[in-house]
Design an enzyme around this catalytic site. Structure first.
Site, short mmCIF file in Angstrom:
data_model
loop_
_atom_site.label_atom_id
_atom_site.label_comp_id
_atom_site.label_asym_id
_atom_site.label_seq_id
_atom_site.Cartn_x
_atom_site.Cartn_y
_atom_site.Cartn_z
N CYS A 68 11.68 6.79 -1.60
CA CYS A 68 10.57 6.62 -0.66
C CYS A 68 10.93 5.54 0.35
O CYS A 68 11.49 4.50 -0.02
CB CYS A 68 9.31 6.25 -1.43
N TYR A 88 -6.99 -9.13 22.11
CA TYR A 88 -6.72 -8.09 21.11
C TYR A 88 -7.63 -8.34 19.91
O TYR A 88 -7.21 -8.32 18.76
CB TYR A 88 -5.25 -8.09 20.67
N CYS A 114 1.05 5.30 -5.87
CA CYS A 114 1.85 4.31 -5.14
C CYS A 114 1.44 2.94 -5.68
O CYS A 114 0.29 2.52 -5.50
CB CYS A 114 1.60 4.39 -3.64
N ASP A 140 -3.74 -11.71 19.04
CA ASP A 140 -3.19 -10.96 17.91
C ASP A 140 -2.68 -9.64 18.46
O ASP A 140 -3.29 -8.58 18.22
CB ASP A 140 -4.28 -10.76 16.85
N CYS A 143 2.82 -9.85 13.71
CA CYS A 143 3.28 -9.10 12.53
C CYS A 143 4.74 -8.71 12.65
O CYS A 143 5.25 -7.96 11.81
CB CYS A 143 2.42 -7.86 12.32
#
Length: 416
Positions: free
Chosen positions: A89, A274, A166, A342, A369
């Site tokens: 995966c 944002y 998962c 952000d 991120c």
């Protein structure tokens, strides 16, 4: 000029070098760079080449470990088993590493990106969020194979690997999808909200009369489609398929850090760029108080509608639906004391950085991120008279290569 042989499918014995941004490590073989997944620095592995770009590098998966690093562990997910080779995966990058090793790898990536792109030598510690390495993910996307089974894709592949569960998603989220049969080719999104409700949306692709054209039709399969969350004592409503931090502990931690870095003065002005559904704007409004003001800018009209609902008790918040670039072009906007941004994974970019710094805020809080995008933006802020003075990094995506960083920038003159 002699054409180089294609290494695809070839197995190489390589010494693994440093980690690189993107979930792989760097090795070299016969003068070529090999980006190896499922390996750790200082290991010796057999790597099977999965892609050969025909030039100076290729991509490979570790399929056998000859000399293991101290941080190597057995993956908790069977779909990360080395015996699967390229059929593993692609959702996780570091299931083969313990938590301390994962965070050290991510710190090394942030350090390298800041040094190489922004020219900063900055000590980095990636902090652990509450909850551990498993069962932290509240939102996920799955694909459907030709037989109607839901699953995930291998790395850099369009194939679908059916799944029964998962282990990084919250209990019940993926099992709900795995127990059903779906329209082949559909895309599924699942969101488990803070009240325990599971929201599932299926995006079916139906062929149209014109050859090669498809119509995407979304249908709500489970849940109301409106997720309910609670952060720092405040309730939030958000479209279940809209943006929300996927780690169940992230919203609480990040809002605390952003509020601490922002420190909006009473009666002051803040921009929340944002701004989504108002997660950060709520604390900024509390700091600014009834005589202050907060401008929330968000391109998603649905998110702005949710923000209006979430912050209806904060009349000092103004909402603008539109791109940050377009809204900041309004010269009548009041200059901010503090700016929080952000941006999406690509970062803010030159135009937005210039628009922010032209207003000379005393503090800028940047939530990122992607460490490469953060480094690019930090470099752009430096060109415009701002420097990073604090950085906190969090392992908000355990088992993957993704990282969340929150940086505080101030004018260079402020600490001269």
């Amino acid at each position: 000029m002699t054409e180089k042989p294609d290494w695809t499918g070839r197995r190489l014995e390589v010494e693994i070098g440093p980690v690189a941004h993107g979930g792989h490590c760097v090795a070299r073989h016969e003068g070529r760079v090999v980006f190896v997944r499922h390996a750790l620095p200082r290991e010796t592995v057999i790597a099977e080449v999965t892609e050969d770009n025909g030039g100076g590098f290729c991509r490979a998966d570790a399929v056998e470990v000859l000399r293991a690093a101290a941080g190597r562990v057995s993956p908790p997910c069977p779909l990360a088993d080395m015996a699967l080779g390229s059929d593993r995966c692609g959702g996780c990058d570091f299931q083969h590493a313990d938590g301390e090793t994962q965070r050290a790898l991510k710190a090394a990536v942030i350090t390298e990106q800041l040094q190489r792109i922004a020219g900063l030598d900055w000590p980095v510690e990636v902090r652990e969020l509450p909850g551990g390495l498993l069962r932290w993910r509240t939102r996920a996307r799955l694909a459907v194979d030709r037989k109607g089974h839901a699953g995930f894709r291998p790395s850099r592949s369009h194939r679908v690997i059916p799944v029964a569960d998962c282990p990084i998603t919250v209990e019940g989220a993926v099992e709900e999808l795995a127990d059903r049969r779906w329209r082949p080719g559909a895309e599924l999104t699942v969101a488990a909200d803070g009240e325990g409700e599971l929201h599932v949306t299926a995006l079916d692709r139906k062929p149209q009369r014109r050859r090669g054209h498809q119509q995407a039709v979304a249908r709500q399969v489970a849940g109301s489609g409106v997720a309910h969350e609670s952060v720092r004592g405040r309730s939030f409503e958000v479209a279940a398929q809209g943006f929300w931090q996927v780690h169940k502990a992230a919203p609480e931690t990040f809002t605390e850090v952003v509020a601490r870095f922002a420190a909006v003065p009473s009666g002051g002005t803040a921009w929340d760029l944002y701004g989504g559904v108002g997660l950060f704007a709520a604390d900024l409004a509390e700091q600014a108080g009834p005589t202050g003001s907060v401008l929330l800018v968000e391109s998603s009209r649905r998110a702005v509608e949710d923000a209006l609902t979430n912050l209806r008790d904060q009349p000092q918040v103004e909402f603008r639906a539109g791109t940050v670039e377009r809204v900041l072009a309004d010269e009548d906007l009041p200059n901010p004391d503090v700016v929080v941004l952000d941006p999406p994974r690509k970062g803010a970019g030159r135009e937005v950085v210039r628009a922010i710094t032209a207003r000379e805020p005393s503090r800028i809080v940047h939530v990122a991120c992607d460490p490469a995008a953060l480094a690019r933006d930090v470099s752009l802020f430096a060109e415009n008279g701002y420097r990073m003075v604090e950085l906190e990094s969090y392992d908000a995506f355990p088992m993957t290569h993704h990282i969340e960083c929150i940086a505080l920038l101030e004018p260079v003159s402020a600490r001269a």
